[in-house]
Design an enzyme around this catalytic site. Structure first.
Site, short mmCIF file in Angstrom:
data_model
loop_
_atom_site.label_atom_id
_atom_site.label_comp_id
_atom_site.label_asym_id
_atom_site.label_seq_id
_atom_site.Cartn_x
_atom_site.Cartn_y
_atom_site.Cartn_z
N SER A 220 -38.40 -8.39 52.23
CA SER A 220 -38.03 -8.21 53.63
C SER A 220 -38.84 -7.09 54.26
O SER A 220 -39.46 -6.29 53.58
CB SER A 220 -36.54 -7.88 53.73
OG SER A 220 -36.27 -6.66 53.04
N THR A 224 -33.61 -0.57 58.57
CA THR A 224 -33.18 0.81 58.84
C THR A 224 -33.95 1.82 58.01
O THR A 224 -33.71 3.02 58.12
CB THR A 224 -31.67 0.97 58.54
OG1 THR A 224 -31.42 0.62 57.17
CG2 THR A 224 -30.85 0.06 59.44
N THR A 229 -41.00 -3.50 51.32
CA THR A 229 -42.14 -3.94 50.52
C THR A 229 -43.13 -4.72 51.36
O THR A 229 -44.35 -4.54 51.25
CB THR A 229 -41.65 -4.80 49.33
OG1 THR A 229 -40.82 -3.99 48.49
CG2 THR A 229 -42.82 -5.32 48.52
N ASP A 282 -21.87 -2.28 54.58
CA ASP A 282 -22.61 -2.83 53.44
C ASP A 282 -21.66 -2.89 52.25
O ASP A 282 -21.83 -2.19 51.26
CB ASP A 282 -23.83 -1.96 53.13
CG ASP A 282 -24.84 -2.68 52.24
OD1 ASP A 282 -24.71 -3.90 52.06
OD2 ASP A 282 -25.76 -2.01 51.73
#
Length: 531
Positions: A220, A224, A229, A282
């Site tokens: 991805s 934030t 990567t 999360d």
């Protein structure tokens, strides 16, 4: 007394159905981040005739395609005229048409899974069919932002049990594209995040691919954090690759480092993330479902999962890490994914650079066996690669690290990385003289002592304020790590920014809190981790 402005192309009200009033499509250059948005003028005949409501879901049809979108009502003909239907960037791209194409709009039916959503809000346990219906509607953009938020919060407040997490994971993996590489093992590595730097995937992939194992790494972009990567790899090569090209590349080179957005893997996850991140939600269940659904959809059969633990990491204690590990292991066993969970040191950033260019420099230094390469990044990557190599039935347990080290030190990992970079479309980059942002300042130690604490969150925040990842050369370059003895006035890190405003934002943030704690050596926090 005031008069209501009427647009010059306004048409009188009509009781005719929407099908008789095709509108003209207009691209509205607004990035609505994973949400389809349609714009309709208040004086449009259809708006009055069909009884549309702002924020309602509508169906837009054009060119033989249909999308669902959230309706925004406007009063400015500069945005859309009365015979136009405007679409946000994402929505327009999905229809695959040009400005001015005819389109039709109608009320969208209520999402069929809303009763299940209401039961979840009420705290009830949902079954496999419930989660399947909800995820299907989310992926189809049938949920409004309010409904999405309600689902995310309901799952967070009433913690999902492990069967529910499995149902959610399976449902998310089943919607969208699912890759099959027609061989085993297909290996991957993932970190749950929260640690700046930590660009181990860009080292693990070439090591494992050089060994001959299939490692198609789709990653991805940062949401934030100062870099993902894909953001860092994009410094070296193209990462937005068509699926056909990506498949051929992986077959030829046994690995890739590409952005996963073009593959449409677990699309419901992307929609949920657009709500979770602004809310800073999360939960463990949603994290597990998000990560494992993407891996299964990408065709992975074996996964090494990195859970960093530290005072400012996502996971703060070993008991919390062990609990999360068990949940990952249970769900992985249900979806036939071979999983090796590794609990690692998350007390500080990994590597020195934080930001795309600086992280790419660190990666290439490690691959070239440069003595200046950050040793913590090198060692962690070797250990993770070693665990992945042990998925190979021909590698004896415990031998993986030595094999990974040999691949790195022999130059085979660098050669493989160079081949992958060339295949993806190389970009000019010199890690000996990386193109960092034009302006910088240093943050120095206010007193002599030992670095006993580094706040991952604050360092990441400063790097983002400096412009990372949007400005590739922006970010933070660390000069001191945990355990280092520093003198008063010695640089702790440098901040790079291209714009004076970004530099000022980062300077203010670092003045409020440097993110470093200097003290006595025995004050350094210890964590009991596997490496």
């Amino acid at each position: 007394m005031s008069a209501k402005h009427t647009a010059p192309d306004a048409t009188p009200p009509s009781s005719a159905p929407a099908e008789e009033f095709p509108l003209v499509l207009k691209r509205v250059a607004i990035d609505t981040w994973r949400e389809n948005v349609a714009y309709l003028h208040r004086d449009c005949a259809l708006y009055r005739a069909e009884g549309f409501q702002a924020l309602a879901k509508v169906e837009v049809r054009a060119n033989g395609r249909r999308i669902l979108a959230t309706l925004n009502v406007v009063d400015d003909t500069g945005i859309v005229g009365c015979k136009e239907i405007g679409l946000s960037e994402d929505a327009f791209a999905q229809l695959g048409v040009h400005d001015g194409h005819a389109a039709r709009i109608s009320q969208a039916p209520l999402a069929s899974s809303i009763p299940a959503l209401r039961r979840k809000i009420a705290g009830e346990r949902l079954d496999r069919d419930d989660f399947g219906a909800i995820v299907h509607d989310i992926a189809g953009h049938r949920y409004s932002k309010i409904e999405l938020t309600a689902f995310v919060v309901a799952c967070n407040q009433g913690e999902l049990d492990r069967e529910e997490v499995y149902y959610l994971t399976d449902a998310m993996a089943s919607v969208g594209q699912r890759l099959d590489w027609h061989e085993r093992p297909v290996v991957d590595k993932h970190c749950i995040g929260g640690i700046p730097g930590n660009r181990t995937s860009m080292l693990v992939v070439p090591i494992v691919a050089a060994h001959g194992m299939l490692c198609p790494k789709t990653s991805s972009r940062a949401i934030t954090s100062p870099a993902g990567t894909a953001d860092t790899m994009e410094v070296l090569a193209n990462v937005e690759l068509p699926m056909g090209h990506l498949s051929d590349l992986v077959r030829a080179h046994r690995g890739c480092l590409a952005w996963g957005g073009t593959a449409a893997l677990s699309p419901a996850d992307d929609v949920l993330i657009s709500v979770e991140r602004p809310l800073s939600v999360d939960s463990a269940g949603q994290m597990v479902a998000s990560i494992l659904s993407k891996k299964i959809a990408a065709g992975s059969t074996h996964l090494v999962l990195d859970i960093p633990v530290g005072p400012t990491a996502k996971v703060r204690s070993m008991p919390e890490a062990q609990k999360l590990r068990r949940l990952f292991q249970y769900v992985a066993s249900q979806i036939n994914l071979t999983l090796d969970v590794v609990i690692t040191d998350g007390r500080q950033p990994i590597g020195r650079g934080i930001g795309p260019v600086l992280e790419a420099r660190d990666v290439m230094q490690v691959l070239e066996n440069d003595p200046a390469a950050p040793n913590d990044l090198r060692q962690k990557a070797l250990r993770l690669a070693g665990r992945m190599l042990e998925f190979d039935p021909d590698v004896r347990g415990g031998d993986g690290f030595a094999i990974a080290r040999d691949i790195l030190e022999s130059g085979r990992a660098l050669a493989k990385m160079d081949a992958i970079i060339q295949a993806q479309g190389a970009k000019p980059f010199d890690h000996h003289a990386p193109q960092v942002a034009r302006q910088h300042f240093e943050v120095v130690a206010s007193a002599a002592g030992t670095v006993v604490g580094i706040d991952n969150l604050q360092i990441a925040r400063i790097a983002r304020l400096a412009g990372a990842p949007k400005v590739q050369g922006a970010g933070v370059d660390l000069c001191a790590k945990l355990g280092d003895v520093v003198r008063s006035g010695q640089p702790l890190y440098r901040v790079y920014a291209d714009y004076a405003s970004d530099l000022d934002f980062a300077r203010r943030a670092s003045a409020e809190d440097t993110g470093y704690v200097i003290g006595a050596a025995d004050a350094m926090p210890h964590v009991f981790v596997e490496f």
